[in-house]
Design a protein around this motif. Structure first.
Motif, PDB file in Angstrom:
ATOM      1  N   LYS A 157     -10.304   1.100   8.414  1.00  0.00           N
ATOM      2  CA  LYS A 157      -9.506   2.024   7.619  1.00  0.00           C
ATOM      3  C   LYS A 157      -9.537   1.586   6.157  1.00  0.00           C
ATOM      4  CE  LYS A 157      -5.669   1.649   9.988  1.00  0.00           C
ATOM      5  NZ  LYS A 157      -4.297   1.911  10.465  1.00  0.00           N
ATOM      6  N   SER A 158      -9.115   2.472   5.276  1.00  0.00           N
ATOM      7  CA  SER A 158      -9.075   2.167   3.855  1.00  0.00           C
ATOM      8  C   SER A 158      -8.163   0.965   3.596  1.00  0.00           C
ATOM      9  CB  SER A 158      -8.560   3.377   3.077  1.00  0.00           C
ATOM     10  OG  SER A 158      -8.286   3.038   1.735  1.00  0.00           O
ATOM     11  N   ALA A 159      -8.551   0.144   2.623  1.00  0.00           N
ATOM     12  CA  ALA A 159      -7.743  -1.021   2.259  1.00  0.00           C
ATOM     13  C   ALA A 159      -6.676  -0.675   1.229  1.00  0.00           C
ATOM     14  CB  ALA A 159      -8.646  -2.132   1.722  1.00  0.00           C
ATOM     15  N   LYS A 160      -6.580   0.605   0.850  1.00  0.00           N
ATOM     16  CA  LYS A 160      -5.574   1.002  -0.138  1.00  0.00           C
ATOM     17  C   LYS A 160      -4.175   0.772   0.436  1.00  0.00           C
ATOM     18  CE  LYS A 160      -3.927   4.929  -2.895  1.00  0.00           C
ATOM     19  NZ  LYS A 160      -2.533   4.863  -2.444  1.00  0.00           N
ATOM     20  N   GLY A 161      -3.324   0.126  -0.358  1.00  0.00           N
ATOM     21  CA  GLY A 161      -1.958  -0.116   0.076  1.00  0.00           C
ATOM     22  C   GLY A 161      -1.825  -1.210   1.113  1.00  0.00           C
ATOM     23  N   VAL A 162      -2.850  -2.046   1.252  1.00  0.00           N
ATOM     24  CA  VAL A 162      -2.840  -3.127   2.242  1.00  0.00           C
ATOM     25  C   VAL A 162      -2.822  -4.455   1.506  1.00  0.00           C
ATOM     26  CG1 VAL A 162      -4.099  -4.205   4.142  1.00  0.00           C
ATOM     27  CG2 VAL A 162      -4.098  -1.712   3.895  1.00  0.00           C
ATOM     28  N   SER A 163      -1.967  -5.372   1.930  1.00  0.00           N
ATOM     29  CA  SER A 163      -1.870  -6.659   1.253  1.00  0.00           C
ATOM     30  C   SER A 163      -3.064  -7.540   1.570  1.00  0.00           C
ATOM     31  CB  SER A 163      -0.583  -7.386   1.662  1.00  0.00           C
ATOM     32  OG  SER A 163      -0.786  -8.141   2.831  1.00  0.00           O
ATOM     33  N   LEU A 164      -3.202  -8.618   0.806  1.00  0.00           N
ATOM     34  CA  LEU A 164      -4.328  -9.527   1.003  1.00  0.00           C
ATOM     35  C   LEU A 164      -4.333 -10.138   2.404  1.00  0.00           C
ATOM     36  CD1 LEU A 164      -4.599 -11.510  -2.373  1.00  0.00           C
ATOM     37  CD2 LEU A 164      -6.052  -9.661  -1.538  1.00  0.00           C
ATOM     38  N   ALA A 181       0.696  -8.025  -4.842  1.00  0.00           N
ATOM     39  CA  ALA A 181       2.112  -7.676  -4.993  1.00  0.00           C
ATOM     40  C   ALA A 181       2.764  -7.347  -3.665  1.00  0.00           C
ATOM     41  CB  ALA A 181       2.251  -6.491  -5.950  1.00  0.00           C
ATOM     42  N   LEU A 182       1.975  -6.847  -2.702  1.00  0.00           N
ATOM     43  CA  LEU A 182       2.531  -6.440  -1.412  1.00  0.00           C
ATOM     44  C   LEU A 182       2.694  -7.609  -0.430  1.00  0.00           C
ATOM     45  CD1 LEU A 182       0.614  -3.083  -0.803  1.00  0.00           C
ATOM     46  CD2 LEU A 182       3.066  -3.354  -1.205  1.00  0.00           C
ATOM     47  N   LEU A 183       2.244  -8.785  -0.799  1.00  0.00           N
ATOM     48  CA  LEU A 183       2.339  -9.928   0.120  1.00  0.00           C
ATOM     49  C   LEU A 183       3.768 -10.199   0.606  1.00  0.00           C
ATOM     50  CD1 LEU A 183      -0.224 -12.471  -1.377  1.00  0.00           C
ATOM     51  CD2 LEU A 183      -0.288 -11.428   0.903  1.00  0.00           C
ATOM     52  N   PRO A 184       4.807 -10.106  -0.253  1.00  0.00           N
ATOM     53  CA  PRO A 184       6.165 -10.404   0.234  1.00  0.00           C
ATOM     54  C   PRO A 184       6.654  -9.464   1.329  1.00  0.00           C
ATOM     55  CG  PRO A 184       6.090 -10.484  -2.164  1.00  0.00           C
ATOM     56  CD  PRO A 184       4.795  -9.895  -1.715  1.00  0.00           C
ATOM     57  N   VAL A 185       6.060  -8.265   1.451  1.00  0.00           N
ATOM     58  CA  VAL A 185       6.513  -7.336   2.490  1.00  0.00           C
ATOM     59  C   VAL A 185       5.444  -7.127   3.558  1.00  0.00           C
ATOM     60  CG1 VAL A 185       8.234  -6.115   1.118  1.00  0.00           C
ATOM     61  CG2 VAL A 185       5.840  -5.403   0.965  1.00  0.00           C
ATOM     62  N   ASP A 186       4.481  -8.026   3.619  1.00  0.00           N
ATOM     63  CA  ASP A 186       3.486  -7.971   4.682  1.00  0.00           C
ATOM     64  C   ASP A 186       4.055  -8.645   5.924  1.00  0.00           C
ATOM     65  OD1 ASP A 186       1.133  -9.138   6.327  1.00  0.00           O
ATOM     66  OD2 ASP A 186       0.139  -7.740   4.966  1.00  0.00           O
ATOM     67  N   HIS A 187       3.903  -7.989   7.082  1.00  0.00           N
ATOM     68  CA  HIS A 187       4.478  -8.554   8.307  1.00  0.00           C
ATOM     69  C   HIS A 187       3.850  -9.902   8.652  1.00  0.00           C
ATOM     70  CE1 HIS A 187       6.635  -8.475  12.099  1.00  0.00           C
ATOM     71  NE2 HIS A 187       5.517  -8.791  12.724  1.00  0.00           N
TER      72      HIS A 187
END
Length: 242
Positions: free
Chosen positions: A18-25, A189-195
Motif C-alpha cells: 500500500k502507499s506509504a503516505k501517512g505512514v510512520s518510519l 513526525a508520526l512516530l509518537p502515534v505509531d502503534h
C-alpha cells in the motif's frame, strides 16, 4: 494474484504494498517488512488471512492479560513488549496475505478492524489496572494518575474510528491515479502515534516511573495529534462535494 513459492510470494508482496503516505518510519521500515515475511510464511503454510488475524489477536491479548494480571517486572515488560510487537507484525501480515491470495473481503476487513479496536481498548485498560494494583512500582502519588490511561484510551479510540470513517467518506481517487509521494518529515513526525512505537514502550515496564512518564508523554502526544487529525479530517470532508 496467483499462487507463489516463498521467494515468489515475497516478490509479489513487495510489488503489492500500500502507499506509504501517512505512514510512520516504524510501520514503513519495520512493521510492514516484518509483516511481509510473515505473510509469505503464512502463504506457504496455507493459512487464510482471517487465521493470521486471529494469530495477531492471540499474541496481542496474551500480552494484555499478562500486563493486567502479573506483577510488573523487567521480564514481564520484555514479554509484553515483544508479544505486542509480534502481534502488530501479524496485523500487517493479514492484509498483505489477502492481497497476495486475491482474497480480500468485507468480512476479513471487518474482523481485522474489530480486533484492532478491541486491542487498543483492552491495552489501555490493562495499563489502568496495572496502575491501580501496583501504585508503588509506578511511583503514583494519587488517583489522578489513573486518568492518564483513560485519556490515552479516549484519544486512541477516537483517532482509530475517526480515521476509518474519514477514509470511508472521502471520495476514492480515479482509477490509475498515482499515489502521492510519502513525506519523510511526516513519517518522522508520526512516530509518537505509531502503534509499533507504543508497543516498544512496554519494554520499560520494569522501570516503574520511567514507564509511567514515557506512557504519559505518548498519551499527551496522542491527544495533540487527535486535535490536529480531527481538524484536518473535518476540513477535508467539508471540501468534499455531496
Amino acid at each position: 494474484m496467483g499462487s507463489a513459492g516463498g521467494a515468489g510470494a515475497l516478490a509479489e508482496l513487495r510489488a503489492a504494498q500500500k502507499s506509504a503516505k501517512g505512514v510512520s518510519l516504524y510501520s514503513r521500515f519495520v512493521n510492514r517488512p516484518a509483516g511481509r515475511y510473515l505473510a509469505a510464511a503464512a502463504h506457504a503454510a496455507q493459512l487464510t488471512p482471517n487465521q493470521v488475524t486471529l494469530i495477531s489477536a492471540a499474541f496481542s491479548f496474551a500480552s494484555v492479560a499478562a500486563l493486567a494480571l502479573a506483577p510488573p517486572s523487567r521480564v514481564l515488560g520484555l514479554l509484553v513488549g515483544l508479544g505486542l510487537v509480534v502481534g502488530f507484525a501479524f496485523d500487517s501480515a493479514d492484509g498483505q496475505l489477502a492481497r497476495l491470495r486475491g482474497s480480500s473481503s468485507p468480512a476479513g476487513e471487518w474482523l481485522d478492524h474489530v480486533v484492532d479496536c478491541a486491542k487498543i481498548t483492552a491495552l489501555h485498560t490493562a495499563v489502568l489496572i496495572a496502575f491501580y494494583r501496583h501504585p508503588g512500582h509506578f511511583g503514583l502519588t494519587g488517583d489522578a494518575w489513573l486518568l492518564v490511561p483513560l485519556g490515552f484510551q479516549l484519544a486512541a479510540v477516537v483517532t482509530f474510528f475517526g480515521g476509518l470513517l474519514t477514509e470511508k467518506l472521502k471520495p476514492r481517487p480515479a482509477p490509475g491515479t498515482a499515489p502521492p509521494a510519502p513525506s519523510t518529515l511526516r513519517a518522522v513526525a508520526l512516530l509518537p502515534v505509531d502503534h509499533g512505537v507504543f508497543c516498544l514502550v512496554f519494554l520499560l515496564l520494569g522501570g516503574g516511573t520511567v514507564f509511567r512518564w514515557a506512557y504519559t508523554l505518548l498519551g499527551a502526544a496522542a491527544g495533540c495529534f487527535l486535535l490536529a487529525f480531527l481538524t484536518k479530517w473535518f476540513r477535508e470532508l467539508s471540501a468534499t462535494p455531496r
